[in-house]
Design a protein around this motif. Structure first.
Motif, short mmCIF file in Angstrom:
data_model
loop_
_atom_site.label_atom_id
_atom_site.label_comp_id
_atom_site.label_asym_id
_atom_site.label_seq_id
_atom_site.Cartn_x
_atom_site.Cartn_y
_atom_site.Cartn_z
N ASP A 157 54.43 -1.05 162.98
CA ASP A 157 54.49 -0.38 161.68
C ASP A 157 55.63 0.62 161.69
OD1 ASP A 157 53.82 0.65 159.13
OD2 ASP A 157 52.75 2.28 160.08
N GLY A 158 56.71 0.31 160.95
CA GLY A 158 57.87 1.19 160.94
C GLY A 158 57.60 2.53 160.29
N LYS A 159 56.67 2.59 159.35
CA LYS A 159 56.42 3.85 158.63
C LYS A 159 55.88 4.92 159.56
CE LYS A 159 55.33 3.53 154.42
NZ LYS A 159 54.65 3.29 153.12
N LEU A 160 54.94 4.54 160.46
CA LEU A 160 54.38 5.50 161.40
C LEU A 160 55.02 5.40 162.78
CD1 LEU A 160 50.54 5.28 160.58
CD2 LEU A 160 52.22 6.95 159.78
N ASP A 161 55.92 4.43 162.96
CA ASP A 161 56.55 4.19 164.26
C ASP A 161 55.52 3.84 165.33
OD1 ASP A 161 58.68 3.84 165.95
OD2 ASP A 161 58.91 5.96 166.45
N LEU A 162 54.54 3.02 164.95
CA LEU A 162 53.48 2.61 165.88
C LEU A 162 53.64 1.14 166.24
CD1 LEU A 162 50.27 4.21 164.29
CD2 LEU A 162 51.58 5.03 166.26
N LYS B 175 54.17 16.99 155.87
CA LYS B 175 55.06 15.83 155.75
C LYS B 175 56.40 16.14 156.40
CE LYS B 175 57.32 12.89 152.28
NZ LYS B 175 57.53 12.66 150.82
N ILE B 176 56.98 15.13 157.06
CA ILE B 176 58.33 15.25 157.61
C ILE B 176 59.22 14.27 156.85
CG2 ILE B 176 59.77 15.04 159.65
CD1 ILE B 176 57.70 17.27 159.83
N ASP B 177 60.13 14.82 156.05
CA ASP B 177 61.00 13.97 155.23
C ASP B 177 61.92 13.12 156.11
OD1 ASP B 177 60.03 14.87 152.78
OD2 ASP B 177 61.35 16.62 152.80
N PRO B 178 62.30 11.95 155.61
CA PRO B 178 63.17 11.07 156.41
C PRO B 178 64.61 11.55 156.45
CG PRO B 178 62.72 10.08 154.28
CD PRO B 178 61.87 11.32 154.35
N ALA B 179 65.27 11.28 157.57
CA ALA B 179 66.72 11.46 157.68
C ALA B 179 67.35 10.09 157.79
CB ALA B 179 67.05 12.30 158.92
N PRO B 180 68.52 9.88 157.24
CA PRO B 180 69.14 8.55 157.33
C PRO B 180 69.64 8.28 158.75
CG PRO B 180 70.65 10.10 156.32
CD PRO B 180 69.36 10.84 156.49
N GLY B 181 69.55 7.04 159.17
CA GLY B 181 70.14 6.65 160.43
C GLY B 181 71.63 6.39 160.28
N VAL B 182 72.36 6.52 161.38
CA VAL B 182 73.80 6.22 161.36
C VAL B 182 74.13 5.37 162.58
CG1 VAL B 182 74.44 8.31 160.09
CG2 VAL B 182 74.40 8.35 162.59
N LEU B 183 75.16 4.55 162.43
CA LEU B 183 75.63 3.75 163.56
C LEU B 183 76.32 4.61 164.61
CD1 LEU B 183 77.21 0.73 161.64
CD2 LEU B 183 75.10 0.68 162.97
N GLY B 184 77.02 5.63 164.13
CA GLY B 184 77.79 6.47 165.05
C GLY B 184 79.23 6.04 165.16
N PHE C 137 57.82 10.86 158.48
CA PHE C 137 56.38 10.66 158.69
C PHE C 137 55.60 11.28 157.54
CE2 PHE C 137 58.18 11.05 163.05
CZ PHE C 137 57.96 9.73 163.45
N THR C 138 54.59 10.54 157.05
CA THR C 138 53.79 11.01 155.92
C THR C 138 53.09 12.32 156.25
OG1 THR C 138 53.42 8.73 155.27
CG2 THR C 138 51.97 10.39 154.30
N GLU C 139 52.46 12.39 157.42
CA GLU C 139 51.79 13.61 157.87
C GLU C 139 51.85 13.68 159.39
OE1 GLU C 139 48.40 15.18 154.85
OE2 GLU C 139 47.80 13.54 156.16
N VAL C 140 52.11 14.88 159.90
CA VAL C 140 52.07 15.11 161.35
C VAL C 140 51.38 16.43 161.62
CG1 VAL C 140 54.21 13.83 161.78
CG2 VAL C 140 54.30 16.32 161.44
N LEU C 141 50.89 16.56 162.84
CA LEU C 141 50.46 17.84 163.40
C LEU C 141 51.59 18.32 164.30
CD1 LEU C 141 46.81 16.85 164.36
CD2 LEU C 141 47.50 18.26 162.41
N GLN C 142 52.11 19.52 164.04
CA GLN C 142 53.21 20.03 164.84
C GLN C 142 52.67 20.95 165.93
OE1 GLN C 142 56.65 21.63 162.74
NE2 GLN C 142 56.94 23.16 164.34
N ILE D 47 54.08 11.34 168.64
CA ILE D 47 55.01 10.37 168.10
C ILE D 47 56.47 10.77 168.25
CG2 ILE D 47 55.21 11.19 165.70
CD1 ILE D 47 54.60 7.55 166.94
N ALA D 48 56.77 12.08 168.47
CA ALA D 48 58.18 12.46 168.58
C ALA D 48 58.34 13.85 169.18
CB ALA D 48 58.85 12.44 167.20
N ARG D 49 59.37 13.98 169.99
CA ARG D 49 59.89 15.28 170.40
C ARG D 49 61.00 15.62 169.43
NH1 ARG D 49 61.83 17.92 175.20
NH2 ARG D 49 62.32 20.08 174.55
N ALA D 50 60.80 16.68 168.62
CA ALA D 50 61.71 16.96 167.52
C ALA D 50 62.55 18.21 167.71
CB ALA D 50 60.92 17.09 166.21
#
Length: 337
Positions: free
Chosen positions: A91-96, A144-153, A258-263, A289-292
């Motif tokens: 599931d790409g939305k939750l990265d699971l 909620k954690i808003d999305p950031a766009p990915g880049v190729l670099g 991510f729709t919702e996270v616990l920080q 799910i992430a080290r931010a």
């Protein structure tokens, strides 16, 4: 040690000597993870540590972080047994990702989804050893954690039939995939590219950590590469990236959208995400799910994680395969230009 009520604030529950040593502090929480460590697995991709995972059903079903997986996947249990694993659903939305090993009668996660911990309460990340991987406190209630766009670099310009790669940024997904200055990008994830602007606009639909198949023209020969998209901030700010490495280690590639996270303020390696995080009673309140940031990690709350298990098990979400149309497997990020 005997823990007080989980309503107590974290620092009140440790002796002064335990606050000055990381290993002593983790050792103090061994009783908390004595059971959760049995639900925890170490996930490797092509022999390299990529994430932790959580056993969610006794016949070998395991949840982990999807964007870390590639190549041949194996799992190591707390008993030191090792198994090959198959990726069943993503599931790409939750990265699971739900993966499966050939094992029976395994201990499974005990979830707690009826109430969140309070800000300031202890949270503990179990690993395979007797001591936890890391310990911290809930720092921000679910949000909620808003999305950031990915880049190729890459820095690009227009070219006949595509986008010309003028420069490949250091430590980017493009550099890791072997893209070179002079390459002409012809397509990304099956989408034909006819200009630099078209490439930028299309790639912005994906998230950092997404994998996309890139076709390039190199010295009159077409070449393909799978590129892991990068967080634009970590490319733009070289000093920020180097400071982060020196002060707190690497960050997760996918840490937004991510729709919702616990920080919480637990210091985790990206390879230590994907497993559960527990309260002082050993109940799993979410999945890391992430080290931010230096002292900022995210966990998907249990009430979002648990419903996904059956959906992924029934293959309602296809396993990630960048050789297919990646738009079916990733999240479109709505961002301003």
């Amino acid at each position: 040690m005997g823990w007080q009520s989980s309503q107590s604030f974290a620092w009140d529950q440790l002796q002064p000597s335990q606050l000055t040593s990381g290993s002593q502090m983790r050792r103090a929480f061994r009783s908390v993870v004595s059971t959760p460590r049995s639900w925890t697995v170490r996930v490797r991709s092509d022999g390299k540590e990529t994430s932790l995972g959580a056993i969610v059903e006794s016949d070998g079903w395991i949840l982990t972080k999807a964007s870390q997986l590639e190549g041949e996947v194996t799992c190591e249990l707390s008993t030191a047994e090792r198994y090959q694993a198959e990726i069943i659903g993503v599931d790409g939305k939750l990265d699971l990702a739900l993966i499966k090993i050939d094992a029976k009668n395994l201990p499974t996660v005990k979830w707690k989804s009826d109430a969140d911990p309070q800000v300031g309460q202890w949270l503990v990340t179990p690993g395979l050893s007797m001591s936890p991987v890391s310990v911290g406190v809930l720092s921000v209630a679910r949000r909620k954690i808003d999305p950031a766009p990915g880049v190729l670099g890459v820095q690009i310009d227009d070219a006949v039939g595509g986008a010309l790669v003028k420069h490949v940024m250091r430590e980017s997904g493009a550099e890791e995939a072997g893209l070179k200055p002079g390459d002409v990008i012809l397509s990304v994830a099956g989408e034909e590219i006819d200009s630099a602007r078209a490439l930028s606009n299309f790639v912005r639909k994906f998230l950092p950590g997404d994998r996309v198949l890139v076709k390039v023209l190199r010295e009159k020969e077409e070449v393909t590469a799978v590129v892991v998209l990068t967080d634009p901030q970590m490319l733009i700010y070289d000093r920020l990236r180097e400071m982060q490495k020196k002060m707190g280690g690497a960050l997760s590639r996918r840490k937004t959208g991510f729709t919702e996270v616990l920080q919480h303020d637990t210091v985790l390696r990206p390879e230590d995400c994907g497993g559960v995080i527990v309260d002082l009673q050993g109940n799993a309140i979410g999945l890391n799910i992430a080290r931010a940031g230096r002292t900022k990690s995210f966990a998907i709350p249990a009430n979002h994680v648990v419903p996904m298990i059956q959906k992924l098990k029934l293959k309602e979400y296809a396993p990630y395969n960048p050789l297919k149309d990646a738009r079916q497997h990733t999240v479109s990020a709505t961002t301003s230009s």
